[in-house]
Design a protein around this motif. Structure first.
Motif, PDB file in Angstrom:
ATOM      1  N   GLU A 110       0.823  -1.203   0.000  1.00 38.69           N
ATOM      2  CA  GLU A 110       0.000   0.000   0.000  1.00 38.69           C
ATOM      3  C   GLU A 110       0.862   1.260   0.000  1.00 38.69           C
ATOM      4  O   GLU A 110       1.841   1.348   0.736  1.00 38.69           O
ATOM      5  N   GLY A 111       0.458   2.219  -0.865  1.00 37.05           N
ATOM      6  CA  GLY A 111       1.115   3.519  -0.858  1.00 37.05           C
ATOM      7  C   GLY A 111       2.243   3.676  -1.850  1.00 37.05           C
ATOM      8  O   GLY A 111       2.809   4.762  -1.983  1.00 37.05           O
ATOM      9  N   PHE A 165       5.247   7.087  -4.986  1.00 34.69           N
ATOM     10  CA  PHE A 165       4.607   6.973  -3.677  1.00 34.69           C
ATOM     11  C   PHE A 165       3.413   7.910  -3.583  1.00 34.69           C
ATOM     12  O   PHE A 165       3.404   9.000  -4.161  1.00 34.69           O
ATOM     13  N   ASP A 166       2.431   7.527  -2.793  1.00 37.12           N
ATOM     14  CA  ASP A 166       1.255   8.374  -2.586  1.00 37.12           C
ATOM     15  C   ASP A 166       1.607   9.660  -1.845  1.00 37.12           C
ATOM     16  O   ASP A 166       1.126  10.737  -2.187  1.00 37.12           O
ATOM     17  N   ASN A 167       2.427   9.553  -0.807  1.00 41.19           N
ATOM     18  CA  ASN A 167       2.685  10.688   0.080  1.00 41.19           C
ATOM     19  C   ASN A 167       4.143  11.128   0.095  1.00 41.19           C
ATOM     20  O   ASN A 167       4.610  11.727   1.063  1.00 41.19           O
ATOM     21  N   LEU A 168       4.860  10.826  -0.963  1.00 45.67           N
ATOM     22  CA  LEU A 168       6.244  11.285  -1.124  1.00 45.67           C
ATOM     23  C   LEU A 168       6.412  11.774  -2.546  1.00 45.67           C
ATOM     24  O   LEU A 168       6.021  11.074  -3.489  1.00 45.67           O
ATOM     25  N   ASP A 169       7.014  12.954  -2.735  1.00 44.09           N
ATOM     26  CA  ASP A 169       7.343  13.300  -4.114  1.00 44.09           C
ATOM     27  C   ASP A 169       8.599  12.531  -4.511  1.00 44.09           C
ATOM     28  O   ASP A 169       9.315  11.978  -3.663  1.00 44.09           O
ATOM     29  N   GLN A 202      12.037  13.529  -2.995  1.00 46.52           N
ATOM     30  CA  GLN A 202      12.100  13.126  -1.592  1.00 46.52           C
ATOM     31  C   GLN A 202      12.376  11.630  -1.467  1.00 46.52           C
ATOM     32  O   GLN A 202      13.195  11.199  -0.646  1.00 46.52           O
ATOM     33  N   CYS A 255       7.092   3.856   3.132  1.00 50.48           N
ATOM     34  CA  CYS A 255       5.631   3.975   3.139  1.00 50.48           C
ATOM     35  C   CYS A 255       5.118   4.167   4.567  1.00 50.48           C
ATOM     36  O   CYS A 255       4.296   5.041   4.841  1.00 50.48           O
ATOM     37  N   ARG A 290       5.822   7.618   6.219  1.00 50.36           N
ATOM     38  CA  ARG A 290       5.001   8.712   5.709  1.00 50.36           C
ATOM     39  C   ARG A 290       3.506   8.384   5.754  1.00 50.36           C
ATOM     40  O   ARG A 290       2.710   9.068   5.107  1.00 50.36           O
ATOM     41  N   ALA A 291       3.176   7.305   6.475  1.00 46.55           N
ATOM     42  CA  ALA A 291       1.777   6.885   6.601  1.00 46.55           C
ATOM     43  C   ALA A 291       1.120   6.762   5.235  1.00 46.55           C
ATOM     44  O   ALA A 291       0.029   7.251   4.987  1.00 46.55           O
ATOM     45  N   CYS A 292       1.827   6.070   4.335  1.00 51.99           N
ATOM     46  CA  CYS A 292       1.319   5.929   2.969  1.00 51.99           C
ATOM     47  C   CYS A 292       0.078   5.054   2.969  1.00 51.99           C
ATOM     48  O   CYS A 292       0.015   4.091   3.703  1.00 51.99           O
TER      49      CYS A 292
END
Length: 430
Positions: free
Chosen positions: A337-338, A359-363, A366, A425, A428-430
């Motif tokens: 997930e993520g 990643f969902d919550n990382l550019d 990064q 993941c 960053r709570a992906c």
């Protein structure tokens, strides 16, 4: 042997150990002296120790290989052996070998020769091309007044469909360029069908292929895929930097090009190349043949080389499958997930081992920085980069993290990468 095994076939543990021992810096960063996973082999590549050793040995010699003293003749023999190695790698039996400082320079030389000398009102390339090919086509189309036609990519496969290329070709097309494999997605283009279908429309069409990304991963065969020009970069194929290699067909070799007046008309070399570069290519060739001889016994060098490359491809495919699907010890990217595998081709026989992930919550920048902090070297492909934007936009991507391991890696290396990916993941709570 069957190189179409869907999920590949791993080298033995002993074989992997022997392979790693033949290269520099596989597991340790030589500057920081820390352990790392170098998963940026599409940008650089591991150096074969034997290639580096022989390059330095020959480059240290003061003798000129075109002179008549004993050591000079020995150097010329090494250079001739290197030419033979290149011809066997490409399976070429006619035409000429082209060398330059870089594979990009070789590409520009080939494109220019066709554009400036062969009649035709349009030229065809693809949106997927590396700038060395795409920019050469743009530049010389403008200079010669030819229309540039660009085939669209397939955002589902990460490649370019044969029909998308062929539909742009007509009787007024003088040149087609395409790449063997994408340096964004790893997708393989169907080179054999591209050439066959294009020449059905215009048998005299000149065709040039970019094999820089594909050469370390799979077979090139200009007898089976009769292009007029092709290039590869020895530094991405375990050899030294500062050398680009190409092949031109017999008819392209005779097209007007820069040459020394005293040399034969089909000769494309300018000046005196370094014999050490040719000797290094021979060592790369010998290394691949060494792999081949672990599996078959043959006196034909091309047969053994092909076996070696196929074994490399199968091992990399097995690693790629492990990265996507996971192992008994860790989840794969497809199930984590993520994080996402972009341009995920389900048929891994249609792909070299280059992964584009996000990643969902990382550019992407990064993510690359966090990977490095965790001991993994990857590379970001961003819209802001002129080397990436055209291809990314064609796929509808804002960017990606390029992950490019190579056959020197093991399943344990892939598992370590996946565990770090899962950590990114979770952090960053992906």
């Amino acid at each position: 042997m069957n190189n179409k095994i869907e999920h590949g076939e791993l080298f033995s543990d002993l074989m992997i150990k022997e392979i790693k021992d033949k290269f520099y810096h596989v597991d340790i960063d030589p500057i920081s002296n820390k352990r790392r996973l170098f998963f940026d082999n599409s940008g650089g590549a591991f150096r074969l120790k034997a290639a580096s050793h022989c390059f330095k040995k020959l480059d240290d010699l003061p003798d000129c290989p075109e002179h008549n003293n004993g050591t000079a003749k020995w150097l010329m023999d090494k250079q001739k052996e290197g030419y033979k190695s290149i011809e066997t790698i490409l399976n070429s039996h006619s035409g000429s070998i082209v060398t330059s400082l870089t594979a990009s320079m070789v590409m520009f030389d080939m494109v220019r020769a066709v554009m400036e000398n062969i009649p035709g009102g349009n030229v065809v390339t693809t949106m997927l091309e590396h700038p060395s090919a795409y920019d050469a086509m743009v530049s010389y189309a403008q200079k010669t007044g030819k229309e540039l036609r660009v085939a669209k990519t397939n955002p589902l496969t990460g490649g370019v469909d044969v029909d998308e290329i062929v539909k742009l070709i007509d009787q007024d097309t003088c040149l087609l360029t395409f790449m063997y494999a994408s340096n964004i997605s790893g997708a393989l283009l169907d080179a054999e069908q591209i050439v066959a279908q294009a020449r059905k429309i215009k048998p005299s069409l000149y065709i040039v292929a970019d094999a820089v990304q594909h050469a370390p991963h799979g077979i090139i065969d200009v007898s089976k895929v009769p292009v007029d020009g092709i290039n590869f970069a020895p530094y991405k194929f375990f050899g030294p930097r500062g050398f680009g290699v190409g092949y031109v067909s017999e008819r392209l070799s005779k097209v007007s090009h820069d040459k020394l007046i005293a040399k034969p008309y089909d000769y494309w070399q300018l000046g005196s190349p370094a014999p050490g570069h040719f000797a290094a290519i021979t060592e790369v060739f010998n290394y691949v043949c060494w792999i081949g001889r672990q599996y078959i016994s043959s006196t034909d060098n091309r047969t053994v080389f092909v076996e070696g490359m196929n074994r490399i491809k199968l091992h990399e495919r097995a690693l790629m499958h492990a990265m996507l699907e996971g192992t008994s010890n860790v989840q794969g990217i497809r199930h984590m997930e993520g994080v996402h595998a972009y341009l995920d081709c389900k048929d891994l026989t249609q792909k070299d081992f280059i992964m584009a992930i996000g990643f969902d919550n990382l550019d992407d920048k990064q993510a690359v920085e966090m990977y490095e902090a965790a001991g993994v070297i990857t590379f970001e492909r961003l819209l802001s980069s002129p080397y990436s934007s055209r291809m990314l936009e064609s796929f509808g991507l804002k960017g990606s993290v390029r992950v490019s391991p190579i056959h020197c890696h093991s399943t344990e290396d892939i598992e370590a990468f996946l565990k770090i990916t899962k950590t990114l993941c979770d952090e960053r709570a992906c």
